[in-house]
Design an enzyme around this catalytic site. Structure first.
Site, PDB file in Angstrom:
ATOM      1  N   LEU A   1      55.337  12.670  27.807  1.00  0.00           N
ATOM      2  CA  LEU A   1      54.666  13.934  27.513  1.00  0.00           C
ATOM      3  C   LEU A   1      53.220  13.744  27.073  1.00  0.00           C
ATOM      4  CD1 LEU A   1      57.569  15.562  25.448  1.00  0.00           C
ATOM      5  CD2 LEU A   1      57.124  15.827  27.896  1.00  0.00           C
TER       6      LEU A   1
ATOM      7  N   GLY B   1      51.204   5.214  31.265  1.00  0.00           N
ATOM      8  CA  GLY B   1      52.554   5.364  31.791  1.00  0.00           C
ATOM      9  C   GLY B   1      53.141   4.049  32.275  1.00  0.00           C
ATOM     10  N   ASP B   2      52.304   3.200  32.853  1.00  0.00           N
ATOM     11  CA  ASP B   2      52.794   1.912  33.342  1.00  0.00           C
ATOM     12  C   ASP B   2      53.173   0.994  32.188  1.00  0.00           C
ATOM     13  OD1 ASP B   2      52.371   2.717  35.979  1.00  0.00           O
ATOM     14  OD2 ASP B   2      50.278   2.082  35.922  1.00  0.00           O
TER      15      ASP B   2
END
Length: 308
Positions: free
Chosen positions: A227, A257-258
């Site tokens: 989020l 995100g990775d």
């Protein structure tokens, strides 16, 4: 035994700093000189996992070109095994990354060798994939490659369904942990214009809607919805937890995100419960956003804060 095999993309990132992202048809001047960096969601996750101390092998493709040589050198220098990265008669993938002063980013990708990779290329690699304790996957390679890798995997399967596109139900049914963002979750759930997929609040109403979507997907394990600044939502069949984001001064969110996916797998391999793993991943991702770049921003284990 290899801890983590990452099946996915390798790109050269050309990063352009901006004061604001351009509107359609608009030209804006850069805020600073552009820079060249290693990237691709697969390569980013591989380096992030290796920096956390995991034994990592990369499966993917680069071109028979100088960019491909350069990327392989970067991964090898990070301790990532690259024997299973193929050389393709296509250019190495390129990504143009526009990053604003406050860390927002927009990315355009020319896939090149990444989309040359085909399911048949994984046949001689089935033992490597099957013997890994965890397999990390994303969607910057062909969907059939993702499906074949999932079939070959015998360890933990973590799928980051980015960029958003449909995933075959048979593939989703073999995924142990799915890690979408809000928009990717909505796309997988078939919600075309959800009121607030990217604007849902972090409060109970918004997270209830996200959890309901997550439970329609048919994965065999939990869904962890990232989020951004609101943290992460962990959803199981009968429970949900909101994991708050760490408060930091963001510089570049490109690789967050990775790093989150790699750190999530790292914690799960250590036996952490899914909510504990999400907290570890959130702390690792928070370090990443304080630095420019994607691959280069991933933290080493000692740089990730311990739980308060």
């Amino acid at each position: 035994m290899t801890d983590i095999v990452v099946v996915g993309s390798l790109n050269v990132d050309v990063v352009v700093p901006l004061h604001e992202l351009p509107a359609p048809g608009q030209t804006v001047l850069g805020a600073a000189d552009h820079r060249r960096a290693g990237g691709g969601k697969g390569a980013n996750q591989a380096v992030a996992a290796a920096r956390l101390g995991r034994r990592v092998a990369m499966v993917g493709a680069v071109g028979i070109d100088a960019d491909g040589d350069w990327l392989l050198g970067l991964l090898a220098a990070e301790g990532v095994a690259t024997d299973a990265v193929l050389r393709a008669p296509r250019p190495t993938g390129q990504a143009i990354v526009l990053v604003t002063d406050d860390g927002d980013s927009t990315i355009a990708v020319s896939s090149g060798a990444n989309m040359w990779l085909a399911p048949d290329h994984l046949t001689p690699l089935r033992h490597l994939i099957g013997s890994a304790r965890a397999v990390l996957l994303q969607q910057e390679v062909d969907a059939a490659v993702v499906a074949e890798a999932v079939r070959a995997a015998e360890g933990l399967v973590v799928l980051n369904p980015a960029p958003a596109r449909p995933v075959d139900p048979a593939t989703l049914a073999r995924v142990d942990v799915l890690v979408p963002n809000r928009g990717e979750l909505a796309a997988l759930a078939g919600v075309r214009s959800p009121a607030g997929t990217d604007d849902l609040p972090a409060g109970a109403a918004g997270t209830d809607d996200l959890a309901a979507m997550a439970r329609t997907l048919g994965t065999r394990g939990p869904v962890v919805v990232t989020l951004g600044g609101d943290g992460a939502l962990v959803v199981t069949t009968d429970r949900q937890w909101l994991v708050p984001a760490e408060r930091v001064d963001a510089v570049d969110a490109t690789g967050a995100g990775d790093t989150f996916c790699a750190a999530l797998a790292d914690a799960l391999l250590d036996g952490a419960a899914i909510d504990e793993a999400a907290r570890w991943a959130s702390r690792a991702a928070a370090v990443t956003v304080t630095r420019p770049g994607a691959m280069a921003a991933a933290p080493r284990r000692a740089e990730v804060p311990t739980a308060a």
